[in-house]
Scaffold this motif. Structure first.
Motif, PDB file in Angstrom:
ATOM      1  N   PRO A 196     -36.475   6.558  18.810  1.00  0.00           N
ATOM      2  CA  PRO A 196     -36.297   7.849  18.124  1.00  0.00           C
ATOM      3  C   PRO A 196     -35.772   8.908  19.083  1.00  0.00           C
ATOM      4  N   LEU A 197     -35.028   9.832  18.558  1.00  0.00           N
ATOM      5  CA  LEU A 197     -34.541  10.964  19.346  1.00  0.00           C
ATOM      6  C   LEU A 197     -35.538  12.096  19.191  1.00  0.00           C
ATOM      7  N   ARG A 198     -36.109  12.538  20.294  1.00  0.00           N
ATOM      8  CA  ARG A 198     -37.059  13.643  20.263  1.00  0.00           C
ATOM      9  C   ARG A 198     -36.379  14.877  20.848  1.00  0.00           C
ATOM     10  N   VAL A 199     -36.376  15.934  20.084  1.00  0.00           N
ATOM     11  CA  VAL A 199     -35.744  17.191  20.482  1.00  0.00           C
ATOM     12  C   VAL A 199     -36.783  18.294  20.346  1.00  0.00           C
ATOM     13  N   GLY A 200     -36.823  19.205  21.325  1.00  0.00           N
ATOM     14  CA  GLY A 200     -37.762  20.317  21.253  1.00  0.00           C
ATOM     15  C   GLY A 200     -37.067  21.646  21.465  1.00  0.00           C
ATOM     16  N   VAL A 201     -37.455  22.637  20.679  1.00  0.00           N
ATOM     17  CA  VAL A 201     -36.977  24.012  20.846  1.00  0.00           C
ATOM     18  C   VAL A 201     -38.216  24.859  21.105  1.00  0.00           C
ATOM     19  N   PHE A 202     -38.290  25.473  22.278  1.00  0.00           N
ATOM     20  CA  PHE A 202     -39.467  26.217  22.712  1.00  0.00           C
ATOM     21  C   PHE A 202     -39.062  27.673  22.912  1.00  0.00           C
ATOM     22  N   VAL A 203     -39.744  28.564  22.200  1.00  0.00           N
ATOM     23  CA  VAL A 203     -39.341  29.966  22.146  1.00  0.00           C
ATOM     24  C   VAL A 203     -40.515  30.854  22.514  1.00  0.00           C
ATOM     25  N   LEU A 263     -44.546  20.300  29.284  1.00  0.00           N
ATOM     26  CA  LEU A 263     -45.500  19.305  28.794  1.00  0.00           C
ATOM     27  C   LEU A 263     -44.809  18.261  27.919  1.00  0.00           C
ATOM     28  N   PHE A 264     -43.958  18.705  27.013  1.00  0.00           N
ATOM     29  CA  PHE A 264     -43.278  17.765  26.127  1.00  0.00           C
ATOM     30  C   PHE A 264     -42.270  16.909  26.887  1.00  0.00           C
ATOM     31  N   VAL A 265     -41.704  17.432  27.962  1.00  0.00           N
ATOM     32  CA  VAL A 265     -40.776  16.642  28.779  1.00  0.00           C
ATOM     33  C   VAL A 265     -41.545  15.604  29.592  1.00  0.00           C
ATOM     34  N   THR A 266     -42.672  15.995  30.186  1.00  0.00           N
ATOM     35  CA  THR A 266     -43.407  15.062  31.052  1.00  0.00           C
ATOM     36  C   THR A 266     -44.294  14.093  30.282  1.00  0.00           C
ATOM     37  N   ARG A 267     -44.822  14.513  29.138  1.00  0.00           N
ATOM     38  CA  ARG A 267     -45.788  13.674  28.416  1.00  0.00           C
ATOM     39  C   ARG A 267     -45.387  13.335  26.979  1.00  0.00           C
ATOM     40  N   GLY A 268     -44.457  14.074  26.415  1.00  0.00           N
ATOM     41  CA  GLY A 268     -44.168  13.909  24.996  1.00  0.00           C
ATOM     42  C   GLY A 268     -42.918  13.134  24.656  1.00  0.00           C
ATOM     43  N   ALA A 302     -36.523  14.207  26.391  1.00  0.00           N
ATOM     44  CA  ALA A 302     -35.676  14.210  27.583  1.00  0.00           C
ATOM     45  C   ALA A 302     -35.380  15.649  27.999  1.00  0.00           C
ATOM     46  N   PRO A 303     -35.275  15.924  29.306  1.00  0.00           N
ATOM     47  CA  PRO A 303     -35.004  17.296  29.756  1.00  0.00           C
ATOM     48  C   PRO A 303     -33.776  17.919  29.087  1.00  0.00           C
ATOM     49  N   GLY A 304     -32.751  17.145  28.857  1.00  0.00           N
ATOM     50  CA  GLY A 304     -31.549  17.661  28.208  1.00  0.00           C
ATOM     51  C   GLY A 304     -31.718  17.932  26.723  1.00  0.00           C
ATOM     52  N   ASP A 305     -32.810  17.443  26.151  1.00  0.00           N
ATOM     53  CA  ASP A 305     -33.077  17.640  24.729  1.00  0.00           C
ATOM     54  C   ASP A 305     -34.185  18.662  24.486  1.00  0.00           C
ATOM     55  N   ALA A 306     -34.546  19.395  25.529  1.00  0.00           N
ATOM     56  CA  ALA A 306     -35.590  20.421  25.424  1.00  0.00           C
ATOM     57  C   ALA A 306     -34.956  21.793  25.674  1.00  0.00           C
ATOM     58  N   LEU A 307     -34.797  22.554  24.628  1.00  0.00           N
ATOM     59  CA  LEU A 307     -34.163  23.865  24.722  1.00  0.00           C
ATOM     60  C   LEU A 307     -35.236  24.940  24.871  1.00  0.00           C
ATOM     61  N   LEU A 308     -35.140  25.733  25.927  1.00  0.00           N
ATOM     62  CA  LEU A 308     -36.081  26.833  26.180  1.00  0.00           C
ATOM     63  C   LEU A 308     -35.340  28.141  25.952  1.00  0.00           C
TER      64      LEU A 308
END
Length: 64
Positions: A13-20, A45-50, A53-59
């Protein structure tokens, strides 16, 4: 065709996160002390444990 469908079912699965976080808060309210720092910590946390991928985590911090 059946082989292709089987390969898709086994795909990771592709996991993507948007953190605001926005420290400014609402108009007329005190400045928030930890909103942007908390968003960054949640991203980490979501990059290290969830499995995100770092490139799929938008801050996004302190944007209007």
């Amino acid at each position: 065709m059946l082989l292709l469908l089987g390969a898709l079912a086994l795909a990771e699965p592709l996991r993507v996160g948007v953190f605001v976080g926005n420290d400014a808060g609402a108009a007329g309210q005190d400045r928030l002390l930890f909103a942007s720092a908390d968003a960054e910590k949640m991203r980490d946390l979501f990059v290290t444990r969830g499995g995100v991928a770092p490139g799929d985590a938008l801050l996004v911090t302190n944007q209007t």
